[in-house]
Structures are given as C-alpha cells and as structure tokens.
Design a protein around this motif. Sequence first.
Motif, PDB file in Angstrom:
ATOM      1  N   ASP A   1       0.864  -1.193   0.000  1.00  0.00           N
ATOM      2  CA  ASP A   1       0.000   0.000   0.000  1.00  0.00           C
ATOM      3  C   ASP A   1       0.899   1.240   0.000  1.00  0.00           C
ATOM      4  N   VAL A   2       1.548   1.416  -1.128  1.00  0.00           N
ATOM      5  CA  VAL A   2       2.619   2.400  -1.259  1.00  0.00           C
ATOM      6  C   VAL A   2       2.336   3.282  -2.471  1.00  0.00           C
ATOM      7  N   ALA A   3       2.484   4.593  -2.288  1.00  0.00           N
ATOM      8  CA  ALA A   3       2.392   5.512  -3.431  1.00  0.00           C
ATOM      9  C   ALA A   3       3.754   6.151  -3.643  1.00  0.00           C
ATOM     10  N   VAL A   4       4.203   6.141  -4.895  1.00  0.00           N
ATOM     11  CA  VAL A   4       5.421   6.875  -5.261  1.00  0.00           C
ATOM     12  C   VAL A   4       4.965   8.114  -6.021  1.00  0.00           C
ATOM     13  N   LEU A   5       5.306   9.293  -5.505  1.00  0.00           N
ATOM     14  CA  LEU A   5       4.845  10.545  -6.113  1.00  0.00           C
ATOM     15  C   LEU A   5       6.023  11.260  -6.768  1.00  0.00           C
ATOM     16  N   ASP A   6       5.762  11.841  -7.926  1.00  0.00           N
ATOM     17  CA  ASP A   6       6.825  12.627  -8.560  1.00  0.00           C
ATOM     18  C   ASP A   6       6.208  13.840  -9.232  1.00  0.00           C
ATOM     19  N   LYS A   7       6.885  14.971  -9.082  1.00  0.00           N
ATOM     20  CA  LYS A   7       6.337  16.185  -9.719  1.00  0.00           C
ATOM     21  C   LYS A   7       6.539  16.137 -11.229  1.00  0.00           C
ATOM     22  N   GLY A   8       7.415  15.283 -11.684  1.00  0.00           N
ATOM     23  CA  GLY A   8       7.648  15.124 -13.122  1.00  0.00           C
ATOM     24  C   GLY A   8       7.287  13.722 -13.564  1.00  0.00           C
ATOM     25  N   TYR A   9       8.265  13.049 -14.158  1.00  0.00           N
ATOM     26  CA  TYR A   9       8.001  11.701 -14.670  1.00  0.00           C
ATOM     27  C   TYR A   9       9.059  10.723 -14.155  1.00  0.00           C
ATOM     28  N   VAL A  10       8.750   9.452 -14.301  1.00  0.00           N
ATOM     29  CA  VAL A  10       9.643   8.397 -13.810  1.00  0.00           C
ATOM     30  C   VAL A  10      11.058   8.580 -14.378  1.00  0.00           C
ATOM     31  N   GLY A  11      12.042   8.690 -13.487  1.00  0.00           N
ATOM     32  CA  GLY A  11      13.443   8.795 -13.923  1.00  0.00           C
ATOM     33  C   GLY A  11      13.776  10.103 -14.612  1.00  0.00           C
TER      34      GLY A  11
END
Length: 426
Positions: free
Chosen positions: A69-79
């Motif tokens: 139950d994990v969210a990975v948040l990014d203001k841009g895109y993956v990598g």
Amino acid sequence: MSGHHGPTRRRTARYSAFSVARRGFGGREWPRAWRRHDLAPRYDVVIVGAGVHGLAAAYYLAANHGITDVAVLDKGYVGGGGSGRNTAIVRSNYLTPEGVRFYDRSVKLYERLAVELNYNVMFSQRGHLTLAHNDASLRTMAWRAEVNTLQGVASSVIGPRDVKKLAPALDVSPGARYPILGALYHPPGGIIRHDAVNWGYARGADALGVQIHQDAEVLGIDVDHGRVRGVRTSRGDVSTPVVLNATAGWSSLVSALAGVKLPIVTHPLQAAVTEPVKVFLRTVVVSGSLHVYVSQTDRGELVFGASVDPYPSYSTRGSLEFVEEVAAHVLELMPGVGRLRLLRQWAGLCDMTPDYSPIMGFTPVDGFLVDVGWGTYGFKAGPVSGEQMAELVATGKTPELISAFSLSRFDAGTLVGEKGAASVGH
Ligand code: PYC
C-alpha cells in the motif's frame, strides 16, 4: 500496516525473445509497463521521488516485506531527475570501509537485477580506471586499493603499461600534458542503461501493487505533534504515517516542508555525449586531477562528465564553459578523438553533503524518513538504498549497512569522509 486499497497485483507480460515473436506475429499490444491511478486518500507509505531510489524502495517494500500500500509521487516523470541524467557509472571502489561495503552491495544487486526484474538493464562490468597524474593521487589510489581489498572488493594499483593495455586510446607517454603515473583498476565497475533500471523498478513495483503517480507534486507535508500525518499534493491530499523523501536536487526543499533542515547544498552536474563511433574504449576512464570521466556506450557514443558546477544552483542547462573544458581534458587524455562531434549536453542536480556521504534514515520528525544527499554518487546506490530503506520502513530499525549515514552524525561529529573517492575533484 493496512493494505488499504486492496490487492492490485497483476501478472506482467514476460519480456523474452519468445514473447516478442508471439506478440509480433499475433499483432498483440504490450500492456503498459506501469499503470495510471487516481490518488487514494490514504497509503501506508508515501515515497516522494520516482527516481531509482524511490522506485527501488517501493519495489523492495513490496518484494521483500509484502508492504504494497505504497504511493510513489513525482512532480515530473519516472526517472526524469538525476536518475535519467547521470552518466550511468557503477562502482564500489570507495575510500571508507562503510562506503565500500555499501556500494559493493549495490553492485551485487545490480549484477542480478536484469533477472530479478525481467528487464534488460544492460549492466556491462567492463572495468573502471581512475588515473593518477601525480604522487598524491597515486597514494590515494593505493589507500583505496587497500580498503577495497580488505572489504573483498577487487581493486589494485596498476602502472602505465597495464593502463595502455586496458585503454589503448589513452596517451600514457611521459610527454603527455599530464603524464599518467598509474591507475586504480576496479574490474567489477562499469556502466549500465540508467533508464532501463528506472523503468524496470517501476514495472516491478507496479506488478506487486505499488502505485506510481507522475505529475503529482508534493506541496506540503503535514506534521502534528512531531509526527507525519500526510502530504498535500498538486493532485489532492493524502494521509499517511510514513513519508520517505527520496528526491535528488529538491531534497532540502522537500525536507523543509516537514520542518527538517538538512546540511545540503545543491549544485548542477553537467554531462555530454558524442556521435556514435566504432567501439574503441572498453573501460570507464576517470581522471580526478583533470576533472573528467569518459565511457563509451554500447551504441558507440562517448559519454563525458566533469565536476559539479562551482556555484549552487537549480539550473539544468548546459554551458559552453563545460563543453570547452571537458573537450580540452578529454583531448589531453585521448588525443585521437579530436574530430568527434558532440551531440548533446545536459545537467542534473547534485545534493552535496559536507562529507560526500549520503543521509539515510530517521529524522527528528516521526515517520519522516530521508534517503538524500547523494552528491555525485546517487545512481550507483539506487538498489542498495532501496533495499535498506525498505528494511528500515518495514522493521522500524536502521539496518547496520546504513547506520553510518544517519542525519545525527552531523551533530555527533562522526562524518564519513568520501571526498577522496569522488570521481573528480570538486
Ligand atoms: O562517482 O563514479 C562516480 C561518478 C561518475 C559520475 C558522477 N559520479
């Protein structure tokens, strides 16, 4: 932990020659490598930053500890940050025993990553040479070789003749502008395809039920009575008891949202790549004194990097000064590449700490964890950082391998000085 949004594992399409042929002949689309989701109102763990560190932590939380139950948040895109902007060098020939043990674990994880993730990350352990142009550098190389050997990591000092055998394009003559007196040779070092690592972890984490949210900027971190309660994002608010800051470039700003001050200064680090030519450089070559490192990709491009820009900044633009300097130094080392044309240049952001070691683990705010301060070493540490931070989140205890890198070392005065193992002088 609660497993709030239910089991959302999925069977991913297996990547193999057979499935390429089957899908090709059958005209079947490949499924998305990772899915899109609406943001849920709550997660057990929120990870800020969808670079290799954040994605690896999410993957190992799910794979090693069953926490999905994990969210990975990014203001841009993956990598899209440092994980896609580095020069993809992997090595473990550090200076301190703590550093060597830590990065060696990362090399070991990288060695089996393609099989573990069913994703070709193109890890090429072609050897890594750090050149010495003066007696002081030779002494540091000998010191590193000793520390590496004691930790079971292959490293030795070799002379100019052996350097020439490994990298015939180098000018090892005594008449060179900066004669090469020897080098630290580290056979397990090499290069990897950095995007593939990011995408492989993203796909692996998604398959285990982790949610990856791109375009989701963290704008605030709610802290109440010294404990994290949630994050406010550009896509809505989320409550969570655990926030892991796994950003690079913005790590001090994200930590400041939780009221945590980090001893970090951010500098750009530039890189450039040439047109592709037939492969002639089989090892990674680094010259700390000339502030330059060079490797050749499997496609044949030469990849160049240098020291961080000398001033703090959040700019990711390339500069003419960088290109001029890097080209001059590469030519001093390899006069034969003068006619190669540069194709592109770019910059990433490096969070420099006072001792050139990372900051990992707990902070004064309960539930707010950091995996930051990676300077110019971040990409190579992705797998081990993910693995260790996942263990810390799951067990609530700092694993031995990262205990030296705590934030509290700056108060205790127990720094882990790694500047001598930086690829180039800073
Ligand atoms: O530490 O090997 C290194 C490195 C290469 C490029 C930036 N850092």
